[in-house]
Motif scaffolding. Structure first.
Motif, PDB file in Angstrom:
ATOM      1  N   HIS A 154     -11.442  11.199  15.652  1.00 39.57           N
ATOM      2  CA  HIS A 154     -12.290  10.457  14.706  1.00 39.57           C
ATOM      3  C   HIS A 154     -12.914   9.221  15.344  1.00 39.57           C
ATOM      4  O   HIS A 154     -13.908   8.711  14.872  1.00 39.57           O
ATOM      5  N   SER A 209     -18.877  17.791  15.541  1.00 36.95           N
ATOM      6  CA  SER A 209     -18.120  17.178  14.445  1.00 36.95           C
ATOM      7  C   SER A 209     -19.009  16.271  13.598  1.00 36.95           C
ATOM      8  O   SER A 209     -18.806  16.160  12.389  1.00 36.95           O
ATOM      9  N   ALA A 262     -20.260  17.049   9.226  1.00 37.07           N
ATOM     10  CA  ALA A 262     -20.346  16.150   8.074  1.00 37.07           C
ATOM     11  C   ALA A 262     -21.722  16.256   7.409  1.00 37.07           C
ATOM     12  O   ALA A 262     -21.830  16.205   6.182  1.00 37.07           O
ATOM     13  N   ASP A 293     -22.270  19.863   5.402  1.00 38.76           N
ATOM     14  CA  ASP A 293     -21.113  20.219   4.590  1.00 38.76           C
ATOM     15  C   ASP A 293     -21.501  21.045   3.366  1.00 38.76           C
ATOM     16  O   ASP A 293     -20.762  21.926   2.950  1.00 38.76           O
TER      17      ASP A 293
END
Length: 101
Positions: free
Chosen positions: A65, A72, A76, A79
């Protein structure tokens, strides 16, 4: 129609849509005399290498993160199903436009 992520059916759908877009773009391209264009790929090679190195460094560092990869970050953004559909449409239209060149 939704397909399971990373399945053979999803991969085939993306590849077939891209191939169809490239085919349509190639057919709609007008026949013109070939232009003589000087090679100018040096900046793109440098940019691609920098992006690749950043991806590799982000992938190898932990925790994830704090060091996100492009995939990654895209997860987001993509989604929701409407966002994925819009991104897919942009990808196919971009393929058509690129094939017309």
């Amino acid at each position: 129609m939704s397909r399971p992520p990373f399945s053979a059916a999803a991969t085939a759908a993306v590849l077939l849509a891209g191939a169809a877009g490239a085919f349509i773009g190639a057919l709609s391209r007008g026949r013109t005399e070939p232009r003589v264009v000087a090679p100018r790929g040096g900046a793109w090679v440098v940019l691609g290498a920098a992006a690749g190195l950043w991806q590799l460094a982000a992938f190898l560092q932990q925790p994830r993160h704090e060091h996100p990869t492009l995939s990654s970050l895209a997860n987001a953004l993509l989604d929701s199903q409407p966002a994925r559909a819009a991104a897919f449409a942009v990808w196919v239209l971009g393929t058509v436009r690129l094939a017309r060149r």
